[in-house]
Design a protein around this motif. Structure first.
Motif: not given
Length: 173
Positions: A118-129, A131-141
């Motif tokens: 569970y912690m690993k998948v939370l870490e993946i989400r945190e990494n995505m958050i 890296a928000k600036d690396e994606y368009s708004e639509e891609e990020y969402a």
């Protein structure tokens, strides 16, 4: 997930039909269908029959309103009473526990292993958050929605385990 969605999810995980679940639980399959579609909500005794037929804990269907410190502590104390937990914290120079260093774990390795997943998948989400600036708004969402859906799916898989972890009577003080 609603109660009906959870029933359907675990029924499908078991590869059984609504009719079979009805037979296993002693509940009419038409009623099972109504539960799954959210037309009706099962009463606690019906929910227990369904949980037993699916081989899962009835707690999976419960929604806990955790809002206060008392809510959190009452759950932790209940867990500590019934299963082997380990509380740890560093101490300051005066021998007092430092609140910012509190950690808890379980003496049961399976629980800890599932929590690490569970912690690993939370870490993946945190990494995505992060890296928000690396994606368009639509891609990020889209990516965040997909990750959150995966987290919910993984949580359901992790919950699908009825291994008994209750403290032995000899372990109680």
């Amino acid at each position: 997930m609603t109660t009906g969605e959870k029933i359907k999810y675990f029924r499908n995980m078991r590869g059984i039909s609504q009719e079979t679940l009805g037979q296993l639980s002693g509940i009419n399959s038409a009623t099972i269908k109504k539960y799954e579609y959210g037309i009706r909500n099962p009463k606690p005794d019906q929910l227990l029959k369904i949980a037993n037929a699916l081989g899962i804990s009835i707690n999976i269907f419960m929604d806990f309103d955790i809002e206060t410190v008392s809510d959190v502590l009452s759950l932790l104390f209940k867990l500590d009473d019934q299963i082997d937990m380990k509380f740890e914290a560093d101490k300051d120079d005066e021998g007092n526990f430092k609140p910012s260093t509190v950690k808890l774990s379980f003496k049961n390795n399976l629980i800890n292993k599932k929590l690490c997943t569970y912690m690993k998948v939370l870490e993946i989400r945190e990494n995505m958050i992060n890296a928000k600036d690396e994606y368009s708004e639509e891609e990020y969402a889209d990516n965040l929605k997909h990750i959150n859906e995966n987290i919910e799916e993984i949580k359901q898989h992790l919950l699908d385990d009825n291994m008994v972890v209750k403290k032995e009577l000899t372990d109680l003080p």
